[in-house]
Scaffold this motif. Structure first.
Motif, mmCIF file in Angstrom:
data_model
loop_
_atom_site.group_PDB
_atom_site.id
_atom_site.type_symbol
_atom_site.label_atom_id
_atom_site.label_comp_id
_atom_site.label_asym_id
_atom_site.label_seq_id
_atom_site.Cartn_x
_atom_site.Cartn_y
_atom_site.Cartn_z
ATOM 1 N N LYS A 128 -10.819 -8.183 -7.977
ATOM 2 C CA LYS A 128 -10.380 -6.628 -8.727
ATOM 3 C C LYS A 128 -11.022 -6.197 -9.462
ATOM 4 C CE LYS A 128 -7.372 -4.636 -8.801
ATOM 5 N NZ LYS A 128 -7.272 -3.855 -7.859
ATOM 6 N N LYS A 133 -10.380 -3.059 -3.939
ATOM 7 C CA LYS A 133 -9.134 -3.033 -3.383
ATOM 8 C C LYS A 133 -8.988 -4.552 -2.527
ATOM 9 C CE LYS A 133 -7.994 1.285 -3.520
ATOM 10 N NZ LYS A 133 -6.637 2.647 -2.461
ATOM 11 N N ASP A 145 -3.279 -5.227 -3.242
ATOM 12 C CA ASP A 145 -3.905 -4.319 -4.638
ATOM 13 C C ASP A 145 -2.883 -4.551 -5.379
ATOM 14 O OD1 ASP A 145 -6.612 -3.404 -5.267
ATOM 15 O OD2 ASP A 145 -5.742 -1.272 -5.492
ATOM 16 N N VAL A 173 -7.563 -1.619 1.420
ATOM 17 C CA VAL A 173 -8.474 -3.007 1.183
ATOM 18 C C VAL A 173 -9.143 -3.289 1.459
ATOM 19 C CG1 VAL A 173 -6.916 -5.226 1.142
ATOM 20 C CG2 VAL A 173 -5.699 -3.636 -0.024
#
Length: 487
Positions: A128, A133, A145, A173
């Motif tokens: 992150k 994501k 996320d 993601v």
């Protein structure tokens, strides 16, 4: 709606009665959730056999049944699919039903006795911070996320896993980090998923209430690595005697990490303090906010995984230095009177020993270590005396108490723990069944500079007694009692 034969793609079928060209609304393995045009998968579990509920599922509208044995009564308007193992079939069906979402992102599984939650959660945190994501499937929580969902199992069932992976895929993601428990592997919950990599942390005494022997427990963990594709990586702890076992039959590319032995990824602890660790990772020095030798292993596994997933080394080192500890994993506070309180999930002998040895390595020996510990009810009873032995041998004072007694009598659990205390350590121990009172007593026993360890429940915010859950947060409770002492 999906066509049944598409959902059954790659499922080995023993026999079929009826048409597979029917439209299916949903898949369920809990008959109570079945509605019109659903498929019911009858699974033989350890506690109950889903085959007993086939008739009920059909009454509720099931259009198809997947089972290991055909029922005595066959209804002409229902399709019956016979398979060798319903749990395997469910895993593959779930992946097909949700469009095989694990193929749309890079999924990494973390397995082992200790460290799964920390490694998965910190990898989520690191990626992150790197701007990706990211998804997380862990004991503590599920993250799509930035959106959090509650977690109910270390490894959810196949339908739940694929549902969240599909949501992750739809949200863009790119990476997902997932805890893989021995229960999850044994019950085939991870079958049908495409993994980019697998990480093995360590193996010690746990879950022998579920697995008959330690060898079976080890071999179930190994099965996860056996199933990895040749495009994946398999990263194992070279200092654990079972690390090499995990790699014996894997088709994946193999890598090792270690502090003590030769490995692809090496770490050395330069400083170990309550405010962090100074580590050398493959000749690169980095300061991290986590504490203890066990966290040096976790950080090393994270460093190796980040590199294997393509992150630039210097960027990875910078991000590692910013990582913050996971809730309930060596989570600590220092009161105004300089009493240190540590809350940790340590609920196995090995984990408890790691935490206490870390505390004893860091402290000056002028302070007392007061440990509050219990063991869960309806779980592996053989580890209880070991927990008692370790707690009493490595602490200056111990308060034995309740963990989550569940359906068991708390006093009986404590008696089992006390059996491991050696005679010379009896005088260090006392037993208080009420966990809140036990924590309060530990706070009252503590003097300035002393260290209180509250072990076993970690991130859990409840206590389960006789089947009922009530609010209980170790960290909040110890914080409140230490505040009261200041008044």
């Amino acid at each position: 709606m999906s066509i049944l034969k598409d959902i059954l793609y790659k499922v080995t079928l023993d026999a079929v009665k009826g048409s597979t060209d029917v439209l299916v609304r949903n898949i369920h393995f809990n008959s109570r959730q079945v509605e019109v045009n659903d498929v019911f998968v009858a699974i033989k579990g350890s506690a109950t056999d889903g085959h007993q509920y086939i008739e009920g599922a059909i009454k509720q509208g099931a259009i198809a049944v997947v089972c290991q044995e055909f029922p005595d009564t066959i209804k002409g308007d229902v399709t019956y699919i016979k398979v060798d193992d319903s749990s395997k079939a469910l895993a593959v069906m779930a992946a097909n039903y949700y469009g095989n979402p694990s193929e749309n992102l890079k999924l990494v599984g973390v397995t082992g006795t200790n460290g799964k939650t920390t490694i998965a959660s910190l990898l989520y945190q690191l990626f992150k911070k790197a701007g990706y994501k990211v998804g997380l499937l862990s004991t503590v929580k599920i993250m799509v996320d930035n959106t959090a969902y509650p977690a109910t199992h270390t490894t959810p069932d196949s339908l739940t896993i694929n549902k969240y992976l599909k949501t992750m895929s739809e949200e863009g993601v790119e990476f997902c980090f997932m805890e893989v428990s021995s229960h999850g592997i044994h019950q085939n919950r991870t079958l049908g998923l495409k993994f980019e990599g697998g990480i093995f942390t360590n193996l010690s005494h746990d879950h022998l209430d579920y697995h008959d022997t330690f060898a079976e427990y080890r071999d179930v963990k190994k099965r996860f690595f056996d199933q990895l594709p040749k495009t994946a990586f398999a990263l194992t702890n070279g200092d654990d005697k079972n690390g090499s076992v995990m790699l014996q039959n894997t088709k994946a590319n193999t890598y090792t990490y270690a502090l003590k032995s030769y490995a692809d990824y090496k770490a050395q602890i330069l400083e170990n303090q309550f405010n962090g660790l100074l580590l050398k990772l493959n000749d690169n020095e980095v300061w991290v906010r986590l504490i203890g030798t066990f966290n040096a292993y976790n950080i090393l596994a994270i460093f190796a995984t980040a590199e294997l997933l393509g992150l630039e080394k210097q960027e990875t080192l910078r991000l590692i230095s910013e990582l913050e500890s996971v809730s309930g994993r060596f989570q600590f506070m220092i009161s105004d009177q300089k009493i240190t309180a540590i809350v940790d999930y340590a609920h196995t002998p090995d984990a408890l020993q790691n935490v206490l040895e870390t505390i004893n390595d860091i402290r000056t020996k002028n302070e007392e270590v007061i440990t509050v510990v219990g063991c869960g009810g309806d779980r592996d009873k053989t580890k209880r005396p070991k927990m008692g032995h370790i707690a009493s041998a490595l602490s200056t004072k111990v308060v034995f108490t309740s963990d989550n007694p569940r359906s068991e009598v708390p006093e009986t659990i404590i008696e089992d723990i006390e059996k491991g205390v050696e005679p010379q350590n009896f005088k260090k121990t006392l037993s208080i069944v009420d966990r809140k009172q036990a924590i309060k007593t530990a706070c009252q026993l503590a003097n300035p500079n002393d260290i209180i360890l509250i072990a076993g429940k970690g991130h859990e915010t409840y206590q389960e007694v006789k089947g009922e859950r009530s609010d209980f947060d170790d960290f909040k409770i110890v914080k409140e009692f230490l505040k009261q002492l200041q008044k």
